[in-house]
Design a protein around this motif. Sequence first.
Motif, PDB file in Angstrom:
ATOM      1  N   LEU A   1      27.447 -21.961  71.237  1.00 17.79           N
ATOM      2  CA  LEU A   1      26.716 -22.935  70.437  1.00 17.79           C
ATOM      3  C   LEU A   1      26.500 -22.405  69.025  1.00 17.79           C
ATOM      4  N   THR A   2      26.425 -23.320  68.060  1.00 18.87           N
ATOM      5  CA  THR A   2      26.270 -22.932  66.656  1.00 18.87           C
ATOM      6  C   THR A   2      24.873 -23.236  66.109  1.00 18.87           C
ATOM      7  N   GLN A   3      24.100 -24.021  66.846  1.00 17.45           N
ATOM      8  CA  GLN A   3      22.782 -24.448  66.390  1.00 17.45           C
ATOM      9  C   GLN A   3      21.691 -23.902  67.320  1.00 17.45           C
ATOM     10  N   ASN A   4      20.456 -23.926  66.835  1.00 15.12           N
ATOM     11  CA  ASN A   4      19.318 -23.519  67.661  1.00 15.12           C
ATOM     12  C   ASN A   4      19.123 -24.538  68.783  1.00 15.12           C
TER      13      ASN A   4
ATOM     14  N   SER B   1      36.753 -24.608  86.011  1.00 13.63           N
ATOM     15  CA  SER B   1      38.042 -23.921  86.110  1.00 13.63           C
ATOM     16  C   SER B   1      39.175 -24.866  85.717  1.00 13.63           C
ATOM     17  N   LEU B   2      40.191 -24.333  85.087  1.00 14.09           N
ATOM     18  CA  LEU B   2      41.281 -25.153  84.567  1.00 14.09           C
ATOM     19  C   LEU B   2      41.996 -25.916  85.680  1.00 14.09           C
ATOM     20  N   ASN B   3      42.158 -25.288  86.836  1.00 16.19           N
ATOM     21  CA  ASN B   3      42.817 -25.967  87.952  1.00 16.19           C
ATOM     22  C   ASN B   3      41.976 -27.132  88.462  1.00 16.19           C
ATOM     23  N   LEU B   4      40.656 -26.914  88.569  1.00 14.33           N
ATOM     24  CA  LEU B   4      39.776 -27.985  89.026  1.00 14.33           C
ATOM     25  C   LEU B   4      39.719 -29.096  87.992  1.00 14.33           C
ATOM     26  N   ASP B   5      39.662 -28.713  86.711  1.00 14.22           N
ATOM     27  CA  ASP B   5      39.650 -29.713  85.644  1.00 14.22           C
ATOM     28  C   ASP B   5      40.919 -30.554  85.678  1.00 14.22           C
ATOM     29  N   LYS B   6      42.043 -29.923  85.903  1.00 14.78           N
ATOM     30  CA  LYS B   6      43.331 -30.615  85.929  1.00 14.78           C
ATOM     31  C   LYS B   6      43.349 -31.732  86.958  1.00 14.78           C
ATOM     32  N   TRP B   7      42.804 -31.454  88.138  1.00 16.40           N
ATOM     33  CA  TRP B   7      42.820 -32.454  89.211  1.00 16.40           C
ATOM     34  C   TRP B   7      41.675 -33.441  89.074  1.00 16.40           C
ATOM     35  N   LEU B   8      40.519 -32.958  88.652  1.00 14.67           N
ATOM     36  CA  LEU B   8      39.345 -33.823  88.558  1.00 14.67           C
ATOM     37  C   LEU B   8      39.511 -34.888  87.479  1.00 14.67           C
ATOM     38  N   ARG B   9      40.132 -34.520  86.341  1.00  8.84           N
ATOM     39  CA  ARG B   9      40.271 -35.473  85.246  1.00  8.84           C
ATOM     40  C   ARG B   9      41.292 -36.576  85.538  1.00  8.84           C
ATOM     41  N   LYS B  10      42.009 -36.463  86.620  1.00  6.82           N
ATOM     42  CA  LYS B  10      42.871 -37.568  87.032  1.00  6.82           C
ATOM     43  C   LYS B  10      42.044 -38.771  87.484  1.00  6.82           C
ATOM     44  N   ILE B  11      40.778 -38.499  87.837  1.00 10.37           N
ATOM     45  CA  ILE B  11      39.897 -39.562  88.331  1.00 10.37           C
ATOM     46  C   ILE B  11      38.740 -39.803  87.368  1.00 10.37           C
ATOM     47  N   VAL B  12      38.036 -38.741  86.998  1.00 15.07           N
ATOM     48  CA  VAL B  12      36.844 -38.893  86.161  1.00 15.07           C
ATOM     49  C   VAL B  12      36.984 -38.096  84.873  1.00 15.07           C
ATOM     50  N   VAL B  13      36.145 -38.427  83.896  1.00 17.03           N
ATOM     51  CA  VAL B  13      36.125 -37.725  82.615  1.00 17.03           C
ATOM     52  C   VAL B  13      35.403 -36.391  82.800  1.00 17.03           C
ATOM     53  N   THR B  14      36.077 -35.306  82.459  1.00 17.93           N
ATOM     54  CA  THR B  14      35.508 -33.966  82.594  1.00 17.93           C
ATOM     55  C   THR B  14      34.957 -33.498  81.249  1.00 17.93           C
ATOM     56  N   PRO B  15      34.135 -32.445  81.248  1.00 18.56           N
ATOM     57  CA  PRO B  15      33.623 -31.916  79.971  1.00 18.56           C
ATOM     58  C   PRO B  15      34.726 -31.538  78.986  1.00 18.56           C
ATOM     59  N   ASP B  16      35.789 -30.888  79.455  1.00 20.62           N
ATOM     60  CA  ASP B  16      36.881 -30.507  78.555  1.00 20.62           C
ATOM     61  C   ASP B  16      37.579 -31.735  77.975  1.00 20.62           C
ATOM     62  N   MET B  17      37.739 -32.763  78.786  1.00 25.22           N
ATOM     63  CA  MET B  17      38.387 -33.985  78.306  1.00 25.22           C
ATOM     64  C   MET B  17      37.525 -34.668  77.238  1.00 25.22           C
ATOM     65  N   HIS B  18      36.226 -34.722  77.468  1.00 20.06           N
ATOM     66  CA  HIS B  18      35.372 -35.444  76.524  1.00 20.06           C
ATOM     67  C   HIS B  18      35.078 -34.633  75.269  1.00 20.06           C
ATOM     68  N   ARG B  19      35.166 -33.305  75.364  1.00 24.09           N
ATOM     69  CA  ARG B  19      34.922 -32.480  74.182  1.00 24.09           C
ATOM     70  C   ARG B  19      35.917 -32.811  73.072  1.00 24.09           C
TER      71      ARG B  19
ATOM     72  N   LYS C   1      42.833 -27.355  68.155  1.00 28.46           N
ATOM     73  CA  LYS C   1      42.448 -25.977  67.851  1.00 28.46           C
ATOM     74  C   LYS C   1      41.956 -25.208  69.076  1.00 28.46           C
ATOM     75  N   GLY C   2      42.004 -25.836  70.241  1.00 27.87           N
ATOM     76  CA  GLY C   2      41.502 -25.179  71.440  1.00 27.87           C
ATOM     77  C   GLY C   2      40.006 -25.352  71.575  1.00 27.87           C
ATOM     78  N   HIS C   3      39.486 -25.198  72.771  1.00 26.20           N
ATOM     79  CA  HIS C   3      38.067 -25.460  73.022  1.00 26.20           C
ATOM     80  C   HIS C   3      37.145 -24.426  72.369  1.00 26.20           C
ATOM     81  N   ASP C   4      37.629 -23.214  72.184  1.00 27.96           N
ATOM     82  CA  ASP C   4      36.782 -22.185  71.580  1.00 27.96           C
ATOM     83  C   ASP C   4      36.607 -22.391  70.073  1.00 27.96           C
ATOM     84  N   LYS C   5      37.616 -22.957  69.419  1.00 23.36           N
ATOM     85  CA  LYS C   5      37.593 -23.069  67.966  1.00 23.36           C
ATOM     86  C   LYS C   5      37.407 -24.498  67.453  1.00 23.36           C
TER      87      LYS C   5
END
Length: 261
Positions: free
Chosen positions: A30-33, A178-196, A230-234
Amino acid sequence: MDPNSARLSIFISVLVLCALWEWATPRKRLTQNKVYRWLNNLGLVAFNSVLLTLAMPVLAFETAYWAMQNHIGIFYWLALPTWVEVVLGVVLLDLAIYIQHLIFHRLPWLWRLHRMHHADQDIDVTTGARFHPIEILISMWIKIGVVIALGVSPLTVLLFEILLNASAMFNHSNAYLSLNLDKWLRKIVVTPDMHRVHHSQITRETHSNFGFCLSVWDRWFGTYIAQPEKGHDKVKIGIDRFKGRKEQRLDQMMTQPFREK
């Protein structure tokens, strides 16, 4: 338990669970308080709740009950089995929210309201409930119109609103999946990585991934971007013109739609 109590109980439960998940396994630094942001974001949630109570004569649940009593809407004409009506109703309401979200990005005067949600300089569980009061009112009237047109039952509306709130907090969470869980889960629902991706400052990424619960709408309608450039970290989160600390203050958030500089 009455519908309002049920919604509030589940909202608090999901908020706490997602907050613990973020704390235990954060996805992005995080970048903010955090305390400052949370006080203002949750203060806005409380304000919007009071506003809806005072400004709206009826809400979506009450509208569904009225439509049921008066036999109004497509589902009442079709006379579907209850379980079919509930499942189909939730899916169609989720599609309506996807379309509404896309329109709020496409029309300039609606975007000015919605961009306050994007002006959060970090994205976490509280971002999922951070919306401008005027947007909240417009969204409720749209939902009421859809409920009347479809004729969905009060039970369907209650389940959908619980699912919508829970999904928004889940997919805004700054938590590692986890990337593997995200890969399968986002086929059905919106995941945090997808929405970021949707909260990236890169314009084409900001105007993508509009789904709240089901991820299929973005794939079907061509608005899907799998990962941030830029990837999730950057990836930079937020709206650059509202990046100052004071812009995350409740009073400043309220006036953002009416300010350009």
